[in-house]
Design a protein around this motif. Structure first.
Motif, PDB file in Angstrom:
ATOM      1  N   ARG A 216       0.824  -1.209   0.000  1.00 34.47           N
ATOM      2  CA  ARG A 216       0.000   0.000   0.000  1.00 34.47           C
ATOM      3  C   ARG A 216       0.856   1.256   0.000  1.00 34.47           C
ATOM      4  NH1 ARG A 216      -2.851  -0.547   5.789  1.00 34.47           N
ATOM      5  NH2 ARG A 216      -2.755  -2.738   5.309  1.00 34.47           N
ATOM      6  N   ARG A 217       2.169   1.105   0.107  1.00 33.23           N
ATOM      7  CA  ARG A 217       3.055   2.267   0.139  1.00 33.23           C
ATOM      8  C   ARG A 217       3.811   2.481  -1.168  1.00 33.23           C
ATOM      9  NH1 ARG A 217       4.161  -0.677   4.305  1.00 33.23           N
ATOM     10  NH2 ARG A 217       6.202  -1.241   3.473  1.00 33.23           N
ATOM     11  N   HIS A 218       3.441   1.760  -2.227  1.00 30.58           N
ATOM     12  CA  HIS A 218       4.190   1.864  -3.473  1.00 30.58           C
ATOM     13  C   HIS A 218       3.303   2.072  -4.695  1.00 30.58           C
ATOM     14  CE1 HIS A 218       7.144  -0.101  -0.862  1.00 30.58           C
ATOM     15  NE2 HIS A 218       8.040   0.485  -1.630  1.00 30.58           N
ATOM     16  N   LEU A 219       3.790   2.911  -5.590  1.00 37.82           N
ATOM     17  CA  LEU A 219       3.191   3.076  -6.911  1.00 37.82           C
ATOM     18  C   LEU A 219       4.337   2.935  -7.912  1.00 37.82           C
ATOM     19  CD1 LEU A 219       1.080   6.299  -6.206  1.00 37.82           C
ATOM     20  CD2 LEU A 219       0.195   3.983  -6.418  1.00 37.82           C
ATOM     21  N   THR A 220       4.022   2.603  -9.159  1.00 33.14           N
ATOM     22  CA  THR A 220       5.104   2.550 -10.155  1.00 33.14           C
ATOM     23  C   THR A 220       5.347   3.941 -10.743  1.00 33.14           C
ATOM     24  OG1 THR A 220       3.527   1.944 -11.870  1.00 33.14           O
ATOM     25  CG2 THR A 220       4.684   0.143 -10.773  1.00 33.14           C
ATOM     26  N   GLU A 221       4.339   4.801 -10.652  1.00 33.42           N
ATOM     27  CA  GLU A 221       4.474   6.181 -11.109  1.00 33.42           C
ATOM     28  C   GLU A 221       4.013   7.091  -9.980  1.00 33.42           C
ATOM     29  OE1 GLU A 221       2.507   7.025 -14.863  1.00 33.42           O
ATOM     30  OE2 GLU A 221       2.121   9.078 -14.220  1.00 33.42           O
ATOM     31  N   PHE A 222       4.883   7.968  -9.532  1.00 32.85           N
ATOM     32  CA  PHE A 222       4.505   8.869  -8.436  1.00 32.85           C
ATOM     33  C   PHE A 222       5.217  10.199  -8.609  1.00 32.85           C
ATOM     34  CE2 PHE A 222       8.429   8.715  -5.912  1.00 32.85           C
ATOM     35  CZ  PHE A 222       9.038   7.577  -6.400  1.00 32.85           C
ATOM     36  N   TRP A 223       4.771  11.182  -7.828  1.00 32.39           N
ATOM     37  CA  TRP A 223       5.330  12.538  -7.955  1.00 32.39           C
ATOM     38  C   TRP A 223       6.291  12.814  -6.810  1.00 32.39           C
ATOM     39  CZ3 TRP A 223       3.910  16.733 -11.423  1.00 32.39           C
ATOM     40  CH2 TRP A 223       3.193  16.264 -12.533  1.00 32.39           C
TER      41      TRP A 223
END
Length: 432
Positions: A216-223
């Motif tokens: 829940r703490r990871h995205l593959t694309e983030f800012w």
RNA sequence: UCCGCGAUAGCUCAAUGGUAGAGCAUUCGGCUGUUAACCGAAGGGUUGUAGGUUCGAGUCCUACUCGCGGAGCCA
């Protein structure tokens, strides 16, 4: 252009006839009276349609409206304690604009998988609208903070020829005849060039990681926002980071009360986010873990559970500095007083939200940096331009990166990072 | 990549190995102050896929698919 009145403007129009446009959030009906809840992105308004006050046709239109149908409604604005938002519209005319049949997201609860499949519609819900507004205000606070301190916005490239830090897995693409290109995982190296040109710069843009992280703490694309400052050492870096976080949190507390209330965020925890933040060395943090019964070996990196134990010792973000240089990136400067540790800092957010900032003082010595590149097995040819920064007027400099979605998630008190960005990109999801 | 959990109506979930159900949504009817309104009625199902055990499988077994959470990596 005709004057556009929105729900947020209504306090200026009490007693007047206005026309509003929006979507049907919900409808309640009691025979000869209908309660239409209009939403227009600025707020929610209860509109009353009495059978005796409107024509037969208008009453039929009001009756036919379904969830999320778009419509135009005209009537007199009045203050009304019983209605959400404190205002009410006594309708005289209703016009359908766009029909909506079988809107998938009903007023009852839904599972996360279904909601994320319908993300494009889920964004219309009250909770998601509040999150997006807070996200916007956080972005504005970030930009205001740096702009007012004399930083220059400096946009790094998104397509890069190599792995910036040489560690993460990156998204690869074919770049014409030049071979492979990669989506950036950090603008930092470019920001360093900017800092040596402009003094203080910050980058703010999307970042990509191809790691197969399923949490829940990871995205593959983030800012990520990354300030970089010439003539700043690690202490200056930490001073800036804590002032920065305090500013963001206090600004949101002051200006986004209503949205935080909609999210049912416990703001007492956020109110404590004021300087100074506790600063503990990696060595101190290891002691904390040992005192809490964790069998931890010096030299390892902290896991998510370890971070939570450390941050739970404090009621505000904690800055952990001077990590073993072995586990940190090649460009981080080693502590002259103890070369086994790097002049790095991670800021751990309270309430188990984990690392929201990672930063360091950068290695400014040409020869040490060359050595480090060799040790990490990185292709020196890709870094010649970066080494030039040490060949021509090198200075001590520092910076850090703040993950936007983790910050939004923490301030909003979200369960999952995917709600912190309009269209999340995760390992098994790239739609909608 | 590893570990754990799950998949039943459009959605959220029930159903000792024995006729597959409720709430919401939808459609129809009732109600002049509702606050996830309420009351009455109707339609809605190849129980993820394939095989097996059994008189009988949503339920037990095997494999697969998909999803979720966690570890690692990191912001």
């Amino acid at each position: 252009m005709e004057k556009k009145i929105t729900i947020s403007d209504l306090s200026d129009y009490v007693g007047q006839d206005v026309t509003l446009k929006g979507w049907l959030y919900n409808k309640r009906s009691s025979g000869k009276v209908k309660f239409l809840i209009l939403r227009d992105g600025t707020g929610y308004l209860q509109c009353i349609v009495f059978k005796g006050n409107v024509s037969e046709d208008v009453f039929k239109v009001a009756d036919s409206l379904t969830q999320e149908a778009s419509f135009e409604i005209t009537g007199k604005v009045k203050r009304e304690e019983r209605a959400v938002g404190g205002f009410e519209l006594d309708a005289t005319d209703v016009k359908l604009i766009g029909e909506s049949h079988d809107f998938p997201i009903t007023p009852k609860e839904h599972g996360v998988e279904f909601l994320i499949d319908n993300r494009h519609l889920w964004l219309r819900s009250k909770r998601q609208v509040s999150i997006m507004k807070i996200r916007h205000r956080i972005v504005k606070a970030i930009r205001d903070f740096f702009d007012e301190k004399g930083f220059t916005l400096f946009d790094p490239p998104i397509i890069t020829p190599n792995a910036c830090e040489g560690t993460s897995t990156l998204f690869e693409l074919d770049y014409f005849d030049l071979g492979k290109g990669y989506l950036t995982q950090s603008g930092q190296l470019y920001a360093e060039a900017g800092a040596l040109a402009l003094g203080k710069v910050y980058t703010f843009g999307p970042t990509f990681r191809a790691e197969k992280s399923k949490t829940r703490r990871h995205l593959t694309e983030f800012w990520m926002v990354e300030p970089e400052m010439a003539f700043y050492d690690l202490n200056d870096d930490m001073d800036l980071a804590e002032e920065f976080l305090e500013y963001i949190v206090q600004t949101i507390l002051k200006e986004k009360k209503e949205d935080l209330a909609i999210l049912e965020r416990d703001t007492s925890k956020l109110e404590k986010v004021v300087r100074p933040f506790p600063r503990v060395s990696y060595d101190d943090a290891v002691e904390i873990l040992k005192n809490n019964g964790v069998d931890f070996e010096w030299g390892n990196d902290f896991g998510a559970a370890d971070e939570t134990i450390i941050s739970n010792q404090f009621d505000r973000p904690v800055m952990v500095h001077r990590y073993p240089s072995e586990i940190k990136a090649f460009y981080m400067k080693r502590d002259p007083e103890n070369p086994k540790v790097a002049l790095a800092v991670d800021v751990l957010a309270p309430e188990g939200y984990g690392e929201i900032i990672g930063g360091s003082q950068r290695e400014d010595d040409l020869n040490l940096l060359l050595e480090r590149i060799k040790q990490h097995d990185l292709p020196q040819s890709f870094f010649e331009w970066y080494l030039d920064l040490r060949r021509y007027g090198s200075v001590p400099h520092s910076g850090f990166g703040l993950g936007l979605e983790r910050t939004v998630s923490w301030i909003c008190g979200l369960e999952h990072l995917r709600e912190a960005i309009p269209f999340p990109r995760m390992i098994y999801r790239n739609t909608p």
